[in-house]
Every structure is written in C-alpha cells, then in structure tokens.
Design a protein around this motif. Structure first.
Motif, mmCIF file in Angstrom:
data_model
loop_
_atom_site.group_PDB
_atom_site.id
_atom_site.type_symbol
_atom_site.label_atom_id
_atom_site.label_comp_id
_atom_site.label_asym_id
_atom_site.label_seq_id
_atom_site.Cartn_x
_atom_site.Cartn_y
_atom_site.Cartn_z
ATOM 1 N N LYS A 187 6.817 24.634 38.118
ATOM 2 C CA LYS A 187 6.531 23.461 37.276
ATOM 3 C C LYS A 187 7.734 23.121 36.399
ATOM 4 N N TRP A 188 8.366 24.158 35.841
ATOM 5 C CA TRP A 188 9.454 23.911 34.897
ATOM 6 C C TRP A 188 10.764 23.594 35.603
ATOM 7 N N ALA B 41 12.454 20.010 35.279
ATOM 8 C CA ALA B 41 13.832 19.955 34.777
ATOM 9 C C ALA B 41 14.739 19.217 35.751
ATOM 10 N N GLY B 42 14.550 19.465 37.056
ATOM 11 C CA GLY B 42 15.353 18.771 38.050
ATOM 12 C C GLY B 42 15.116 17.274 38.029
ATOM 13 N N MET B 43 13.860 16.865 37.896
ATOM 14 C CA MET B 43 13.552 15.439 37.866
ATOM 15 C C MET B 43 14.071 14.779 36.593
ATOM 16 N N ILE B 44 14.022 15.498 35.486
ATOM 17 C CA ILE B 44 14.623 14.978 34.248
ATOM 18 C C ILE B 44 16.135 14.809 34.436
ATOM 19 N N GLY B 45 16.754 15.785 35.128
ATOM 20 C CA GLY B 45 18.181 15.678 35.416
ATOM 21 C C GLY B 45 18.494 14.460 36.273
ATOM 22 N N GLY B 46 17.674 14.221 37.305
ATOM 23 C CA GLY B 46 17.884 13.049 38.149
ATOM 24 C C GLY B 46 17.738 11.759 37.365
ATOM 25 N N THR B 47 16.744 11.705 36.481
ATOM 26 C CA THR B 47 16.557 10.525 35.632
ATOM 27 C C THR B 47 17.766 10.325 34.718
ATOM 28 N N ALA C 96 4.839 16.323 36.376
ATOM 29 C CA ALA C 96 4.658 17.373 35.374
ATOM 30 C C ALA C 96 3.177 17.608 35.065
ATOM 31 N N LEU C 97 2.404 16.532 35.086
ATOM 32 C CA LEU C 97 0.965 16.670 34.851
ATOM 33 C C LEU C 97 0.244 17.272 36.058
ATOM 34 N N LEU D 131 11.871 6.964 38.335
ATOM 35 C CA LEU D 131 11.918 8.429 38.422
ATOM 36 C C LEU D 131 11.395 9.068 37.143
ATOM 37 N N GLY D 132 11.672 8.446 35.998
ATOM 38 C CA GLY D 132 11.167 8.990 34.736
ATOM 39 C C GLY D 132 9.650 8.963 34.674
ATOM 40 N N ALA D 133 9.055 7.831 35.107
ATOM 41 C CA ALA D 133 7.588 7.744 35.132
ATOM 42 C C ALA D 133 7.017 8.742 36.133
ATOM 43 N N GLY D 134 7.685 8.875 37.282
ATOM 44 C CA GLY D 134 7.249 9.846 38.278
ATOM 45 C C GLY D 134 7.332 11.275 37.768
ATOM 46 N N THR D 135 8.330 11.538 36.945
ATOM 47 C CA THR D 135 8.490 12.883 36.374
ATOM 48 C C THR D 135 7.281 13.257 35.526
ATOM 49 N N LEU D 136 6.802 12.313 34.735
ATOM 50 C CA LEU D 136 5.617 12.578 33.903
ATOM 51 C C LEU D 136 4.398 12.883 34.772
ATOM 52 N N VAL D 137 4.228 12.111 35.851
ATOM 53 C CA VAL D 137 3.081 12.327 36.738
ATOM 54 C C VAL D 137 3.175 13.697 37.410
#
Length: 556
Positions: A338-339, A343-349, A531-532, A523-529
């Motif tokens: 999960k982390w 973290a990778g998706m936050i990096g991509g964003t 992560a949930l 990608l940022g919105a997708g990251t939140l989804v």
C-alpha cells in the motif's frame, strides 16, 4: 545434462536450478515487445516521409499493434495455461519475428500496418506467457524479486528502443528498426528450449471459449474506440465501437458470472488488493505512455535532437527504474505494498507536475528531474502490483493472471496516448492560433501547421526555403530595383520563417505544460482512489490472495 529441458518444474519437487537464467529469457522476450513501440516513435518521421503517410496512416501504424495485442491476451493466456505456456512463448516469438521481417520488407502504409498487427498477435502470446512461466518457475518466496526484475526490464525497454533505433537510423532506413527484434527473438526462441522448463496447468477444464471471444470483442472494440474517437472524431465507426465495447463488456460479465468455470472470474475484482493493483497499473501506464508520447516529440522537434540523441536523453528514466525497483524490493516486504505503490504514484504525479513548468525557453536540463522521478516511481509501484495480481490466481490460471495484468497495462497505455495525445493536439492548435493571430500567414498554411508540431516546423522550413530562393534570385537579378525588391521580400519571409518556428516551439512547449497538468490531476485523483482501495499489511502477507486461489481450486 540434456540440451532441451522437457521436465516440468512441478515434477522435480524442488526449485529449478537454472531459474534465473530462465528469467533472462523471459525478460528478453518482454524487451522486444516494449521496444517494438518505443523504437517506432523515433522512426516515425522517416517512415512518414518515405511512405507519404497521412496522420491517420501513422496513427494506425502505431496502433495496429495495440488492438490485437490487447484484445487477444486473455484468451491466449488461457490457451497457454491449458496446453503449454512455453509453447505459447515459442509460438509468439515465431509470429512476432515473422511480423518484424514482414515490416522490414513492407513498402506501403497498408503492409506496414498489417506487419504491426501480426507483431501484435505475437505479443499477445508472449506477454502473458512470460509472467505465467515466471510464476510457475520461481518458488513463492522468490517470485516478488523475479517480478521486480521483470518490471525493471520494461523500464529499460522504454528507453532502449529509441537508443537502438536512433543508432540504426544514423546509417540505415526506418525499415531497419523492425529488424531490431529479429535477433533477440531468435536468441530467446532457442534459449526457451534450453533454459525455460515446460509448464501448463496441472488440471485444467475445458476452456470457456465464449467468454474468451466476448473478451476479444469488448477489449478490441474499446481499444479501437480509444484510438479512433479522440484522434479522428466521433464518427459512426467510433460510436459503433463504443456501443459494441459497452454491450460486449456487459455480456462478458454476465456470462462469466453464470459460467461454472469462467475464463476470468470477475468476482476477483471485489478484492480491494486485486482491484487496486489493476487500477494502479492502468493509471501508471496512462501517465507513462502519454508523457513518453509528447516528451519524445519535444526533444526531437523543439529541442532539435536527432533520433539517437533523443533516445540517449531518455536513459535517466531507465536507470531510475532500476533504482526504484531495488528500493521496492527492500521496502515492500517491510512497510507493505500500500505504501510503496502510493509513494510511487505520488512520485509519478510529482513528475508530471514538474513538467507543467516547461515553456519555450526550457532546455533538456528541465526534463532530467521529471524523467528520474518518473523512473523511480515506475520501479516503486509496478512490481508490487504485478505480484499482487499474479498472487490472486491459482496455478491453473497463471496465464490468465498475466493476461489480466498486461491488459490493464495496455489499456492504460492506450488511454494515455489517446487522452493526453488528443489534449496535446488541441492545446497546441489553440496556442499556435493565438500566437500567430494578426500575422499574414495564409489560412491554409496555418491549418497545416496546426496539425502537429512536425507539420508546424515543416511550414516554417517551407517559408525559409522560399526566402532563400528569393535571395538567390536577388543576387542574380540584373535590375537593381528588382534586386532590392526581391531582397526585401526574402528578408521579410526569413523573418516570418523564424517567427513561425518560434511560435511552433513555444506553442508546443505550452501544450506540454497544459497536458502535463491534466495528466497530473488524473494520476493524482487516481492515487487517492488506489490508496483507499489497497488494504493495509505487508506485501509478504499474501495469504488471503493465495487462500482465495486455493478455495477456487477446491470449488473447481
């Protein structure tokens, strides 16, 4: 020791001794699949000139590979599970290599598109086979590490394709880029018999061909719609494809829910880990393929690098993928997928957000940090997702598991090029229209320049060539008055050519920034989804996925 490995790993009762060499063969097979697309991006300008391709022709040269590749993977993965995973790999390498030779000999848009489609069929055989053979060959304790290396190979191929193609284009034509794949395919083909043990499901019931054909219909129609609609308009073909895709998906889900032994148990998507992993893969490759699409154009057209130089400048991404893969191999067992995935998706964003600062004065240095961060992000996020997806399937369905992972990847990549590519085109056209407002540029020339950044520079080059012709006429004019007029016209045109060139460069840079902003938001919105969706827990705690697979096996 036998030259050809014929004994399945399952019968030995111990880990296969040459499994890491087998992984090398699987990674080589993966390499050519990814390189087939990334190498084409730098060969496209030469191909367009030689074959006189229209923008529609070029789009289908690129995407003629994608439609059969995405549509056939699930069905072919199931067939490989039942009959022979190594056989699917070998057949795929033969078909892929044959398609590459066909592409080398092609001399028209139609034959190049056909060759790419043949290669797509080969890729649909190879891709799920690589993951299913990896999962069958490696014990569960080593599978995550093997998948990490598999993922890193994909990152390497993204950058290696343009480098190798660029080196070939220095002294050879675009057709030579098809031949990149042939020697690698030949080596992988021979090595598959020597190093990769055969594998198939221990027991596998009759294949759900109806479900498989429905998957071909809805995935193929969806990819066709994604390609056709944004690029060529929502005409009857695109709308029909959308309707067929929607109806096909509904029919597929209903059929799979009712079938006692479905080709893909769609109930798996109720698992948060499985659904979140697939969504993360799709979103990540939406961002990566979309960004790669416009970054290579910016490096080639705006910054003026040739094919080889463009490929070399994408290498920081490949190196960062390996570093990110090493980090995820260390971090995921300790903190949980999960982390690391988040973290990778936050990096991509973050990488896409940095690209919003690009403008007409930006140099290559402005792209290094985004490329490195994006590479680290790929390495961090993708291998834990792939491991989770493969871990959700029992031994009898490893090929299907690989196909699900790869279909998510391919759908994400297709969406990235379609969505971000169409946004890029619209933004570039609007910016260029604004920048050239009030100029004396003919309407037809402006319309041509708005088609693409390459067309824009071609218009500027044409104006400059006209200026040089007038200057040459002025130099040879006998009448001083006429010479002065011609010289003045040449000077005015030369100035207009430079202004046009500057307008095209600044407009495309602004469109890169605008498109990157949209990509970062998606990608940022997708990251939140994601992560949930992803559950807490360390990646080593894969018991629930394995237990689910075992329960399914017991029911069957």
């Amino acid at each position: 020791m036998r030259l050809v490995i014929n004994e399945p790993v399952e019968r030995t009762g111990r880990p296969y001794g040459r499994r890491w060499w087998a992984l090398l063969v699987l990674c080589l097979s993966l390499l050519i699949i990814v390189m087939a697309n990334t190498a084409l991006t730098v060969a496209a300008p030469d191909m367009t000139r030689d074959l006189g391709l229209t923008s529609a022709d070029l789009q289908w040269v690129i995407d003629g590979y994608t439609v059969p590749y995405a549509a056939l993977m699930l069905l072919l993965g199931a067939i490989g599970d039942k009959y022979s995973r190594r056989g699917a790999l070998v057949l795929g390498l033969v078909v892929f290599g044959g398609g590459a030779v066909f592409g080398y000999l092609a001399d028209s848009a139609a034959t190049v598109i056909a060759a790419r489609a043949v290669m797509g069929v080969g890729a649909a055989l190879i891709m799920p086979a690589t993951l299913s053979l990896l999962a069958a060959t490696f014990p569960r304790s080593e599978r995550a590490k093997a998948i990490t290396l598999w993922t890193a190979t994909a990152g390497l191929a993204i950058a290696a394709g343009p480098v190798v193609a660029g080196a070939l284009l220095k002294n050879h034509g675009w057709a030579s880029t098809f031949l990149i794949n042939v020697p690698i395919a030949a080596v992988a083909l021979v090595a598959a018999f020597v190093l990769v043990p055969p594998s198939k499901a221990g027991h596998h019931d009759r294949i759900d061909y109806v479900g498989g054909l429905l998957s071909v219909v809805w995935v193929g129609s969806l990819v066709f719609m994604i390609i056709e609609g944004p690029h060529f308009g929502w005409d009857a073909k695109a709308v029909t494809a959308a309707v067929v895709a929607g109806a096909g998906l509904v029919a597929f889900v209903l059929w799979e829910l009712r079938h006692p032994r479905p080709i893909l148990d769609v109930r798996r998507f109720t698992s948060r880990r499985f659904a979140g992993s697939n969504l993360a893969v799709a979103l990540f490759f939406l961002a990566v393929f979309g960004a790669f699409y416009y970054l290579t154009q910016h490096l080639q057209f705006v910054l003026g690098y040739d094919a080889l130089a463009t490929g070399v400048r994408m290498l920081p991404l490949a190196g960062a993928v390996f570093v990110g893969s090493a980090l995820t191999g260390y971090l995921t067992p300790r903190v949980g997928m999960k982390w690391t995935v988040t973290a990778g998706m936050i990096g991509g964003t973050t990488a896409l957000a940095l690209l919003t600062q690009v403008d007409g004065s930006s140099s290559y240095g402005n792209f290094v940090a985004p490329l490195v961060i994006l590479g680290l992000a790929i390495g961090l996020a993708l291998s834990p997702c792939t491991d989770a997806i493969m871990g959700a399937f029992p031994e009898s369905e490893l090929g299907v598991g690989g196909a699900v992972n790869d279909t998510s990847l391919e759908l994400g990549g297709s969406l990235g090029i379609a969505i971000l590519g169409s946004l890029l085109s619209a933004s570039y056209s609007d910016h260029l229209s604004d920048v050239t407002a009030g100029s004396k540029l003919p309407t037809s020339a402006l319309s041509t320049a708005q088609d693409s950044v390459g067309a824009g520079y071609a218009v500027a080059q044409g104006i400059g060539e006209k200026a040089r012709q007038l200057a040459a006429q002025a130099a040879h004019a006998a009448d001083p008055h006429q010479a002065a007029q011609l010289k003045a016209q040449a000077s005015q045109l030369a100035q207009g050519a430079q202004q046009m060139k500057d307008a095209v460069g600044s407009s495309f840079a602004d469109s890169v920034a605008h498109t990157s902003l949209i990509g970062a938001v998606i990608l940022g919105a997708g990251t939140l989804v994601v992560a949930l969706l992803l559950p807490r827990g360390k990646a080593t705690e894969t018991g629930p996925a394995e237990e689910e697979a075992n329960e399914l096996m017991a029911v069957v």
